[in-house]
Design a protein around this motif. Sequence first.
Motif, PDB file in Angstrom:
ATOM      1  N   ARG A 121      53.184  18.803  34.310  1.00  0.00           N
ATOM      2  CA  ARG A 121      51.904  18.674  33.585  1.00  0.00           C
ATOM      3  C   ARG A 121      51.296  20.064  33.464  1.00  0.00           C
ATOM      4  O   ARG A 121      51.251  20.808  34.442  1.00  0.00           O
ATOM      5  CB  ARG A 121      50.949  17.748  34.330  1.00  0.00           C
ATOM      6  CG  ARG A 121      49.533  17.796  33.773  1.00  0.00           C
ATOM      7  CD  ARG A 121      48.649  16.730  34.324  1.00  0.00           C
ATOM      8  NE  ARG A 121      48.996  15.425  33.763  1.00  0.00           N
ATOM      9  CZ  ARG A 121      48.270  14.330  33.947  1.00  0.00           C
ATOM     10  NH1 ARG A 121      47.165  14.373  34.671  1.00  0.00           N
ATOM     11  NH2 ARG A 121      48.634  13.180  33.411  1.00  0.00           N
ATOM     12  N   HIS A 149      51.592  12.827  25.919  1.00  0.00           N
ATOM     13  CA  HIS A 149      51.686  12.234  27.264  1.00  0.00           C
ATOM     14  C   HIS A 149      52.589  11.004  27.095  1.00  0.00           C
ATOM     15  O   HIS A 149      52.120   9.867  27.092  1.00  0.00           O
ATOM     16  CB  HIS A 149      50.282  11.859  27.749  1.00  0.00           C
ATOM     17  CG  HIS A 149      50.191  11.500  29.199  1.00  0.00           C
ATOM     18  ND1 HIS A 149      51.300  11.326  30.010  1.00  0.00           N
ATOM     19  CD2 HIS A 149      49.106  11.272  29.999  1.00  0.00           C
ATOM     20  CE1 HIS A 149      50.892  11.014  31.229  1.00  0.00           C
ATOM     21  NE2 HIS A 149      49.571  10.974  31.243  1.00  0.00           N
ATOM     22  N   ARG A 182      45.766  13.787  24.474  1.00  0.00           N
ATOM     23  CA  ARG A 182      47.225  13.670  24.346  1.00  0.00           C
ATOM     24  C   ARG A 182      47.649  12.198  24.398  1.00  0.00           C
ATOM     25  O   ARG A 182      48.662  11.814  23.840  1.00  0.00           O
ATOM     26  CB  ARG A 182      47.904  14.460  25.465  1.00  0.00           C
ATOM     27  CG  ARG A 182      47.422  14.093  26.869  1.00  0.00           C
ATOM     28  CD  ARG A 182      47.795  15.166  27.855  1.00  0.00           C
ATOM     29  NE  ARG A 182      47.285  14.935  29.201  1.00  0.00           N
ATOM     30  CZ  ARG A 182      47.040  15.911  30.066  1.00  0.00           C
ATOM     31  NH1 ARG A 182      47.226  17.161  29.731  1.00  0.00           N
ATOM     32  NH2 ARG A 182      46.606  15.631  31.286  1.00  0.00           N
ATOM     33  N   VAL A 183      46.830  11.373  25.076  1.00  0.00           N
ATOM     34  CA  VAL A 183      47.125   9.935  25.135  1.00  0.00           C
ATOM     35  C   VAL A 183      47.045   9.352  23.717  1.00  0.00           C
ATOM     36  O   VAL A 183      47.906   8.570  23.302  1.00  0.00           O
ATOM     37  CB  VAL A 183      46.135   9.217  26.088  1.00  0.00           C
ATOM     38  CG1 VAL A 183      46.344   7.712  26.056  1.00  0.00           C
ATOM     39  CG2 VAL A 183      46.264   9.763  27.503  1.00  0.00           C
ATOM     40  N   ARG A 236      38.424   8.701  27.567  1.00  0.00           N
ATOM     41  CA  ARG A 236      37.407   9.525  28.226  1.00  0.00           C
ATOM     42  C   ARG A 236      37.048  10.735  27.350  1.00  0.00           C
ATOM     43  O   ARG A 236      37.913  11.232  26.616  1.00  0.00           O
ATOM     44  CB  ARG A 236      38.036  10.005  29.543  1.00  0.00           C
ATOM     45  CG  ARG A 236      37.232  10.869  30.440  1.00  0.00           C
ATOM     46  CD  ARG A 236      38.048  11.142  31.712  1.00  0.00           C
ATOM     47  NE  ARG A 236      39.228  11.963  31.439  1.00  0.00           N
ATOM     48  CZ  ARG A 236      39.253  13.296  31.478  1.00  0.00           C
ATOM     49  NH1 ARG A 236      38.158  13.969  31.767  1.00  0.00           N
ATOM     50  NH2 ARG A 236      40.372  13.960  31.238  1.00  0.00           N
ATOM     51  N   GLN A 238      37.050  14.348  27.077  1.00  0.00           N
ATOM     52  CA  GLN A 238      37.857  15.321  27.828  1.00  0.00           C
ATOM     53  C   GLN A 238      37.079  16.634  27.950  1.00  0.00           C
ATOM     54  O   GLN A 238      37.422  17.631  27.292  1.00  0.00           O
ATOM     55  CB  GLN A 238      39.178  15.566  27.114  1.00  0.00           C
ATOM     56  CG  GLN A 238      39.894  14.298  26.675  1.00  0.00           C
ATOM     57  CD  GLN A 238      41.042  13.937  27.580  1.00  0.00           C
ATOM     58  OE1 GLN A 238      41.923  14.737  27.820  1.00  0.00           O
ATOM     59  NE2 GLN A 238      41.023  12.719  28.092  1.00  0.00           N
ATOM     60  N   PRO A 276      43.356   4.637  29.835  1.00  0.00           N
ATOM     61  CA  PRO A 276      44.401   5.300  30.624  1.00  0.00           C
ATOM     62  C   PRO A 276      43.919   5.792  31.985  1.00  0.00           C
ATOM     63  O   PRO A 276      44.743   6.126  32.852  1.00  0.00           O
ATOM     64  CB  PRO A 276      44.790   6.501  29.741  1.00  0.00           C
ATOM     65  CG  PRO A 276      43.562   6.788  28.925  1.00  0.00           C
ATOM     66  CD  PRO A 276      42.902   5.453  28.699  1.00  0.00           C
ATOM     67  N   GLY A 277      42.569   5.850  32.176  1.00  0.00           N
ATOM     68  CA  GLY A 277      42.015   6.427  33.381  1.00  0.00           C
ATOM     69  C   GLY A 277      42.180   7.942  33.364  1.00  0.00           C
ATOM     70  O   GLY A 277      43.049   8.448  32.667  1.00  0.00           O
ATOM     71  N   PRO A 278      41.349   8.675  34.074  1.00  0.00           N
ATOM     72  CA  PRO A 278      40.212   8.194  34.854  1.00  0.00           C
ATOM     73  C   PRO A 278      39.061   7.760  33.937  1.00  0.00           C
ATOM     74  O   PRO A 278      38.825   8.375  32.913  1.00  0.00           O
ATOM     75  CB  PRO A 278      39.813   9.417  35.697  1.00  0.00           C
ATOM     76  CG  PRO A 278      40.309  10.598  34.913  1.00  0.00           C
ATOM     77  CD  PRO A 278      41.514  10.145  34.164  1.00  0.00           C
TER      78      PRO A 278
HETATM   79  N1  ASP Z   1      44.992  10.601  32.421  1.00  0.00           N
HETATM   80  C1  ASP Z   1      45.063  10.846  31.001  1.00  0.00           C
HETATM   81  C2  ASP Z   1      45.624  12.236  30.732  1.00  0.00           C
HETATM   82  O1  ASP Z   1      46.070  12.894  31.644  1.00  0.00           O
HETATM   83  C3  ASP Z   1      43.783  10.590  30.297  1.00  0.00           C
HETATM   84  C4  ASP Z   1      42.611  11.429  30.734  1.00  0.00           C
HETATM   85  O2  ASP Z   1      42.726  12.345  31.536  1.00  0.00           O
HETATM   86  O3  ASP Z   1      41.528  11.133  30.221  1.00  0.00           O
HETATM   87  O4  ASP Z   1      45.621  12.652  29.602  1.00  0.00           O
END
Ligand code: ASP
Length: 329
Positions: A121, A149, A182-183, A236, A238, A276-278
Motif C-alpha cells: 500500500r 484498490h 481508489r475504492v 469517506r 479522504q 469500505p471503512g473506516p
Molecule cells: N479503506 C479504504 C482505502 O484504503 C477506504 C478509505 O480509506 O476510506 O482506500
Amino acid sequence: MIAPAPAAKAASPERYPHRDLLGIEGLTAEQIAYLLDKSETYVAQNRQVDKRSAILRGRTLVNLFFESSTRTRTSFELAGKRLGADVINMSAEGSSIKKGETLIDTAMTLNAMHPDVLVVRHQESGAVALLSKKVSCAVINAGDGSHEHPTQALLDAVTIRRRKGKIRGLLVAICGDILHSRVARSNIQLLNIMGARVRVIAPPTLIPAGASQMGVEVHHDMRKGLAGCDVVMMLRLQSERMQGSFVPSVSEYFHFYGLDYEKLEYAKPDAMVMHPGPMNRGVEIDTEIADDISRSAIAEQVEMGVAVRMAVLDALSERLPNFVPGNGN
Ligand code: ASP
C-alpha cells in the motif's frame, strides 16, 4: 496435520493468467468471476473451526504498508497465515524509509530476501506498479493513492453477489468523495465489467474531471441519484488527500450527502448499504444505518475481505516459481 484446501483441487492456471494483481483494469469478466467463485470456497473454509490449508506452505508474504490500514493489512495477514505462509508486516514507521531510503531501494532490499508475495500500500498512484517491475515476486496492490484498490472491489462484488444473487443488471450508487477514492475507481471498473449500472453521487468539487467517460451517471442530488438503486455504497471524505477545503462544513456535508433513513427511502426498498471503512459516523453515514444489519452489509464486507484475499493469494500461487500442481504447495 494441515489439510490441503478444497480450492487447491479446483485450481486452474489458465483462469488467472497474471503474476500480480495491480488493479481491476486489465482483468476480464471471466477472470473476475473466477476470483469471486474461488472466494466462496474460502468463505466456507473460514466459517469452520480449522481454517487452514497448505497452498502457501513454505512461502513468505510481506505486507509492506506505507499508509495506515486496519482491515486490509489484518485480512492479508490472516489470509496468508490461513494458507500456511510465513507473514511479515512492515510499515513505513520503524523502517529505513524514515531514514530516507527510496521505495525502490526498499523493494530491492526485500526482494533480495526472496519473499514470494509482496502486498503493498502506498500513498502515490502508480507506486505499486512501479515497484512490481523491480522485484521478482508476485505483487498485490493493497491501495495506491487515489488510483486502485482491487481487493476492495472484489470483496464488495462478493458481498453484493451473496446478498443480491447477481451483479449484472443491478443499479449501484457510489456516494461521497469520488475524486480521491481508489475504492470508487476499482469498483466502477469492476461493476462495469460485470454488467452493473453505476451512478456516482457527490458535490461537483468531489467528482473527478471526465467522470462521465468512466461509464457512470453523475449526480449531485442525493435523492435523485439514489432513486431506484439496488446498492448504496458510501465513501469517506479522504481528508488525507485533500489540499484545501472541498466541502463547506461537515454538518452541511451530512445534510446534503450523508446517508440517513430519509434519503435511503429513495433507493429500492431492499437496497443494501455498503461502506469500505473506516467510517466517519455522522459525516457520510448515519450511525443507525451503519449498524442496521437488515440494510447494512458493512460487517459482511469485512468477512468477505479475508476470503477474497485468500482467493487472490491462491490464484497467484499458481504462477509462483516451483509451484507443483496438486501438491498442496
Ligand atoms: N479503506 C479504504 C482505502 O484504503 C477506504 C478509505 O480509506 O476510506 O482506500
